[in-house]
Design a protein around this motif. Structure first.
Motif, PDB file in Angstrom:
ATOM      1  N   ILE A 187      50.062  25.447  28.104  1.00 38.55           N
ATOM      2  CA  ILE A 187      48.906  25.688  28.962  1.00 38.55           C
ATOM      3  C   ILE A 187      47.844  24.662  28.595  1.00 38.55           C
ATOM      4  CG2 ILE A 187      47.022  27.258  29.576  1.00 38.55           C
ATOM      5  CD1 ILE A 187      48.889  29.594  28.999  1.00 38.55           C
ATOM      6  N   ILE A 188      47.280  24.024  29.602  1.00 34.56           N
ATOM      7  CA  ILE A 188      46.213  23.045  29.396  1.00 34.56           C
ATOM      8  C   ILE A 188      45.036  23.433  30.279  1.00 34.56           C
ATOM      9  CG2 ILE A 188      45.517  20.627  29.610  1.00 34.56           C
ATOM     10  CD1 ILE A 188      48.488  19.879  29.271  1.00 34.56           C
ATOM     11  N   SER A 189      43.880  23.664  29.663  1.00 35.76           N
ATOM     12  CA  SER A 189      42.668  23.940  30.434  1.00 35.76           C
ATOM     13  C   SER A 189      41.728  22.744  30.340  1.00 35.76           C
ATOM     14  CB  SER A 189      41.970  25.214  29.944  1.00 35.76           C
ATOM     15  OG  SER A 189      41.614  25.129  28.582  1.00 35.76           O
ATOM     16  N   MET A 190      41.054  22.468  31.463  1.00 37.15           N
ATOM     17  CA  MET A 190      40.111  21.356  31.525  1.00 37.15           C
ATOM     18  C   MET A 190      38.830  21.867  32.179  1.00 37.15           C
ATOM     19  SD  MET A 190      42.627  18.173  32.503  1.00 37.15           S
ATOM     20  CE  MET A 190      41.711  16.987  31.503  1.00 37.15           C
ATOM     21  N   ALA A 191      37.700  21.561  31.561  1.00 35.55           N
ATOM     22  CA  ALA A 191      36.444  22.114  32.053  1.00 35.55           C
ATOM     23  C   ALA A 191      35.266  21.280  31.595  1.00 35.55           C
ATOM     24  CB  ALA A 191      36.274  23.551  31.550  1.00 35.55           C
ATOM     25  N   THR A 192      34.260  21.172  32.466  1.00 36.16           N
ATOM     26  CA  THR A 192      32.943  20.667  32.070  1.00 36.16           C
ATOM     27  C   THR A 192      32.210  21.867  31.493  1.00 36.16           C
ATOM     28  OG1 THR A 192      32.200  21.083  34.334  1.00 36.16           O
ATOM     29  CG2 THR A 192      32.873  18.845  33.807  1.00 36.16           C
ATOM     30  N   LEU A 193      32.479  22.167  30.231  1.00 37.87           N
ATOM     31  CA  LEU A 193      32.145  23.492  29.707  1.00 37.87           C
ATOM     32  C   LEU A 193      30.820  23.558  28.951  1.00 37.87           C
ATOM     33  CD1 LEU A 193      33.570  26.205  30.010  1.00 37.87           C
ATOM     34  CD2 LEU A 193      34.426  25.924  27.695  1.00 37.87           C
ATOM     35  N   THR A 194      30.561  22.605  28.039  1.00 34.70           N
ATOM     36  CA  THR A 194      29.371  22.747  27.189  1.00 34.70           C
ATOM     37  C   THR A 194      28.596  21.445  27.057  1.00 34.70           C
ATOM     38  OG1 THR A 194      30.388  22.164  25.052  1.00 34.70           O
ATOM     39  CG2 THR A 194      30.653  24.451  25.811  1.00 34.70           C
ATOM     40  N   GLY A 195      27.282  21.563  27.013  1.00 36.90           N
ATOM     41  CA  GLY A 195      26.457  20.418  26.662  1.00 36.90           C
ATOM     42  C   GLY A 195      26.647  20.018  25.209  1.00 36.90           C
ATOM     43  N   ALA A 196      27.060  20.972  24.386  1.00 33.99           N
ATOM     44  CA  ALA A 196      27.271  20.672  22.966  1.00 33.99           C
ATOM     45  C   ALA A 196      28.324  19.591  22.779  1.00 33.99           C
ATOM     46  CB  ALA A 196      27.689  21.941  22.227  1.00 33.99           C
ATOM     47  N   ALA A 197      29.350  19.589  23.634  1.00 35.88           N
ATOM     48  CA  ALA A 197      30.390  18.561  23.528  1.00 35.88           C
ATOM     49  C   ALA A 197      29.808  17.184  23.790  1.00 35.88           C
ATOM     50  CB  ALA A 197      31.523  18.861  24.509  1.00 35.88           C
ATOM     51  N   ARG A 198      28.904  17.080  24.764  1.00 35.26           N
ATOM     52  CA  ARG A 198      28.306  15.781  25.083  1.00 35.26           C
ATOM     53  C   ARG A 198      27.402  15.297  23.956  1.00 35.26           C
ATOM     54  NH1 ARG A 198      31.445  16.806  27.577  1.00 35.26           N
ATOM     55  NH2 ARG A 198      32.295  15.266  26.168  1.00 35.26           N
ATOM     56  N   VAL A 199      26.676  16.231  23.354  1.00 32.42           N
ATOM     57  CA  VAL A 199      25.839  15.866  22.215  1.00 32.42           C
ATOM     58  C   VAL A 199      26.701  15.350  21.074  1.00 32.42           C
ATOM     59  CG1 VAL A 199      24.265  16.768  20.461  1.00 32.42           C
ATOM     60  CG2 VAL A 199      23.987  17.459  22.849  1.00 32.42           C
ATOM     61  N   ALA A 200      27.866  15.968  20.896  1.00 28.75           N
ATOM     62  CA  ALA A 200      28.739  15.598  19.785  1.00 28.75           C
ATOM     63  C   ALA A 200      29.396  14.240  19.980  1.00 28.75           C
ATOM     64  CB  ALA A 200      29.809  16.664  19.587  1.00 28.75           C
ATOM     65  N   VAL A 201      29.930  13.961  21.181  1.00 31.80           N
ATOM     66  CA  VAL A 201      30.759  12.762  21.342  1.00 31.80           C
ATOM     67  C   VAL A 201      30.316  11.857  22.491  1.00 31.80           C
ATOM     68  CG1 VAL A 201      32.769  13.897  20.324  1.00 31.80           C
ATOM     69  CG2 VAL A 201      32.474  13.918  22.809  1.00 31.80           C
ATOM     70  N   GLY A 202      29.290  12.228  23.249  1.00 31.67           N
ATOM     71  CA  GLY A 202      28.840  11.376  24.342  1.00 31.67           C
ATOM     72  C   GLY A 202      29.742  11.465  25.554  1.00 31.67           C
ATOM     73  N   PRO A 203      29.460  10.651  26.583  1.00 38.43           N
ATOM     74  CA  PRO A 203      30.187  10.786  27.845  1.00 38.43           C
ATOM     75  C   PRO A 203      31.559  10.123  27.891  1.00 38.43           C
ATOM     76  CG  PRO A 203      28.520   9.078  28.034  1.00 38.43           C
ATOM     77  CD  PRO A 203      28.335   9.700  26.682  1.00 38.43           C
ATOM     78  N   ASP A 204      31.864   9.194  26.981  1.00 37.04           N
ATOM     79  CA  ASP A 204      33.126   8.454  27.059  1.00 37.04           C
ATOM     80  C   ASP A 204      34.325   9.248  26.570  1.00 37.04           C
ATOM     81  OD1 ASP A 204      32.014   6.252  28.158  1.00 37.04           O
ATOM     82  OD2 ASP A 204      32.239   4.947  26.413  1.00 37.04           O
ATOM     83  N   LEU A 205      34.140   9.969  25.494  1.00 35.19           N
ATOM     84  CA  LEU A 205      35.252  10.661  24.852  1.00 35.19           C
ATOM     85  C   LEU A 205      35.469  12.042  25.459  1.00 35.19           C
ATOM     86  CD1 LEU A 205      34.399   9.787  21.157  1.00 35.19           C
ATOM     87  CD2 LEU A 205      36.475   9.103  22.330  1.00 35.19           C
ATOM     88  N   ALA A 206      36.718  12.420  25.599  1.00 36.31           N
ATOM     89  CA  ALA A 206      37.063  13.769  26.041  1.00 36.31           C
ATOM     90  C   ALA A 206      37.468  14.582  24.815  1.00 36.31           C
ATOM     91  CB  ALA A 206      38.212  13.726  27.047  1.00 36.31           C
ATOM     92  N   PRO A 207      36.604  15.469  24.338  1.00 40.08           N
ATOM     93  CA  PRO A 207      36.982  16.285  23.188  1.00 40.08           C
ATOM     94  C   PRO A 207      38.034  17.315  23.585  1.00 40.08           C
ATOM     95  CG  PRO A 207      34.690  16.706  23.835  1.00 40.08           C
ATOM     96  CD  PRO A 207      35.242  15.733  24.800  1.00 40.08           C
ATOM     97  N   PHE A 208      38.974  17.560  22.692  1.00 33.13           N
ATOM     98  CA  PHE A 208      40.025  18.527  22.998  1.00 33.13           C
ATOM     99  C   PHE A 208      40.353  19.363  21.779  1.00 33.13           C
ATOM    100  CE2 PHE A 208      42.585  15.265  21.059  1.00 33.13           C
ATOM    101  CZ  PHE A 208      43.700  15.905  20.540  1.00 33.13           C
ATOM    102  N   TYR A 209      40.902  20.521  22.042  1.00 33.27           N
ATOM    103  CA  TYR A 209      41.340  21.472  21.021  1.00 33.27           C
ATOM    104  C   TYR A 209      42.831  21.718  21.241  1.00 33.27           C
ATOM    105  CZ  TYR A 209      36.325  22.348  20.621  1.00 33.27           C
ATOM    106  OH  TYR A 209      34.974  22.201  20.441  1.00 33.27           O
ATOM    107  N   ALA A 210      43.585  21.810  20.171  1.00 36.46           N
ATOM    108  CA  ALA A 210      45.033  21.976  20.300  1.00 36.46           C
ATOM    109  C   ALA A 210      45.547  22.966  19.272  1.00 36.46           C
ATOM    110  CB  ALA A 210      45.748  20.637  20.138  1.00 36.46           C
ATOM    111  N   GLN A 211      46.343  23.909  19.739  1.00 36.50           N
ATOM    112  CA  GLN A 211      47.023  24.829  18.837  1.00 36.50           C
ATOM    113  C   GLN A 211      48.152  24.132  18.083  1.00 36.50           C
ATOM    114  OE1 GLN A 211      45.410  27.694  18.219  1.00 36.50           O
ATOM    115  NE2 GLN A 211      46.736  29.189  19.234  1.00 36.50           N
ATOM    116  N   SER A 212      48.787  23.169  18.729  1.00 38.71           N
ATOM    117  CA  SER A 212      49.951  22.486  18.171  1.00 38.71           C
ATOM    118  C   SER A 212      49.543  21.123  17.624  1.00 38.71           C
ATOM    119  CB  SER A 212      51.023  22.309  19.253  1.00 38.71           C
ATOM    120  OG  SER A 212      51.955  21.316  18.891  1.00 38.71           O
ATOM    121  N   ASP A 213      49.787  20.902  16.350  1.00 40.80           N
ATOM    122  CA  ASP A 213      49.506  19.588  15.765  1.00 40.80           C
ATOM    123  C   ASP A 213      50.376  18.510  16.396  1.00 40.80           C
ATOM    124  OD1 ASP A 213      47.598  20.611  14.036  1.00 40.80           O
ATOM    125  OD2 ASP A 213      49.008  20.855  12.366  1.00 40.80           O
ATOM    126  N   ALA A 214      51.615  18.844  16.699  1.00 35.64           N
ATOM    127  CA  ALA A 214      52.511  17.852  17.301  1.00 35.64           C
ATOM    128  C   ALA A 214      51.981  17.414  18.664  1.00 35.64           C
ATOM    129  CB  ALA A 214      53.923  18.433  17.438  1.00 35.64           C
TER     130      ALA A 214
END
Length: 461
Positions: free
Chosen positions: A332-359
């Motif tokens: 399952i992959i979810s994609m969302a313009t979800l939080t301003g906190a993400a933009r503060v953390a990494v700016g507009p270029d990078l897409a931050p992601f979270y993954a249950q699976s390291d692989a």
């Protein structure tokens, strides 16, 4: 809009792609008049520069494009796309010694530089054309560019023409051209079929909320994409200030991204079973709007205390993710313009992601580097779980304190994916704040090309 290569049998001029390190060697093999012209024009093969070379008859005989040095390439992407906008409007064939991955990335940049959003105003000017190099699969690159174009067009369209019904129309059009099936649950039917949070967020709007459900493919591993489709976000009763509301037409950027990625997957005929879920709503203000301190029940059976109606995206995603999880797909992959906190953390270029699976995370990070679609892994940080547990309900949609906003949002979503170990979530921005090579100001796809390249490893295709 169609973004295509020139016909292979079209007359063309050579376009040589050079770096500062290779320029002198190339010049040494040219006629004296070409050497003199290049030096006189001050061409140094810096990043994204271009130079037309005249022939003896005064017409353009060839052209050069600059890759730049290693330092400039580390700070920029798509040198060939930048050069395209400076070249005379001729048809070219590429001369380059780039390796396959670099060549594919640069050629895609050339295609994407041709994007124009012209729905409301004609965009003037013609651009140079390029014949696809032999080492590049033209159809694949055109499909990827078309998926990105779809994403950009959907985000760029204002909410007056891109409300929940219009987003549904876009999904139906994609399903029709791709041979996919599609179903939609709309309005009060959401309550009858147990999607209470999608209904609660969208019920105040004049255009009814809905859940779009598209399926394609009948063999192979199962992949479900879930995209946040908040077509406009006022913030609800926790009303946004005007400065924060100005770009809220892009709050359906997650939906636009998954539809663009779905186009790529289906047009390339990847051997998988695809499902796309888009909860499409407007977060509006009326007497029927959901309120701060309301407690909503979710499809999963978890209760959610509303401590900010402007944290609505995670609510609609939660019901859609619960539905996706019931089928236990391979990913399952979810994609969302979800939080301003993400933009503060990494700016507009990078897409931050979270993954249950390291692989899966490793596969994605590797692919992102190859296709020049940058991502950055963030942690599902277990010690912060307590921050989303208010006591009066199972979950809090907007923990107080302001810390770790992107992480707590991701942890919230993960509570609704309990049967599918391979879960990835993207907290994307979906917008290019200022023009860059191959990326005009406006809507932007993020992480979709990286995901497309990583899917064979994520799904063991």
């Amino acid at each position: 809009m169609q973004i295509k290569f020139a016909a292979q049998d079209a007359p063309s001029l050579p376009l040589t792609l050079l770096s500062p390190d290779t320029l002198e060697g190339w010049l040494s093999n040219q006629a004296p008049q070409v050497q003199d012209w290049v030096k006189a024009m001050g061409f140094t093969a810096s990043f994204g520069t271009a130079l037309a070379i005249p022939g003896g008859d005064g017409q353009i005989a060839a052209a050069l494009a600059g890759l730049g040095d290693a330092a400039s390439r580390a700070r920029n992407r798509f040198a060939l796309g930048a050069a395209r906008t400076q070249l005379p409007a001729q048809t070219y064939h590429l001369v380059s010694d780039l390796d396959e991955d670099e060549l594919n990335a640069e050629v895609l940049g050339w295609l994407l530089a041709g994007y124009k959003f012209d729905r409301y105003c004609a965009q003037s000017g013609s651009l140079a054309d390029l014949k696809c190099p032999d080492a590049v699969i033209a159809e694949k690159q055109e499909i990827i560019a078309a998926g990105e174009t779809l994403t950009r067009d959907l985000i760029n369209t204002p909410a007056s023409d891109m409300g929940p019904p219009d987003l549904e129309d876009a999904a139906r059009a994609l399903a029709k051209t791709s041979g996919a099936s599609i179903g939609v649950i709309e309005g009060d039917a959401l309550l009858k079929q147990n999607f209470p949070m999608i209904h609660a967020v969208g019920r105040a709007a004049s255009r009814a909320p809905r859940l779009i459900d598209m399926r394609w493919g009948d063999a192979g591993p199962k992949l479900t994409l879930v995209g946040k489709g908040v077509c406009f976000d006022t913030g609800g009763l926790n009303l946004k200030p005007g400065s924060s509301m100005g770009l809220m037409k892009k709050d359906m950027g997650g939906a636009a991204a998954v539809l663009g990625l779905a186009h790529m997957i289906m047009a390339l005929k990847l051997p998988l079973q695809l499902r796309v879920l888009v909860p499409a709503v407007e977060n509006s203000v009326s007497a029927d709007a959901f309120r701060p301190q309301d407690i909503l029940m979710s499809r999963k059976g978890l209760s959610v205390e509303i401590n900010n109606t402007d944290a609505e995206g995670r609510l609609v995603l939660a019901d859609a993710l619960a539905l996706a999880d019931e089928e236990k797909p391979d990913a399952i992959i979810s994609m969302a313009t979800l939080t301003g906190a993400a933009r503060v953390a990494v700016g507009p270029d990078l897409a931050p992601f979270y993954a249950q699976s390291d692989a899966s995370a490793i596969a994605l990070e590797s692919a992102a580097c190859v296709v020049q679609d940058p991502v950055w892994r963030m942690p599902f940080w277990e010690p912060y779980e307590a921050m989303i547990e208010p006591g009066i309900a199972d979950l809090d949609n907007a923990p107080k304190g302001g810390f770790a906003g992107s992480i707590t949002a991701a942890l919230f979503l993960r509570r609704f994916v309990t049967e599918t170990p391979n879960y990835l979530h993207f907290d994307m921005y979906g917008w290019q704040p200022s023009a860059a090579p191959a990326r005009p100001k406006g809507g932007a796809g993020q992480a979709t090309r990286a995901l497309l390249a990583a899917l064979p490893k994520i799904l063991n295709l």
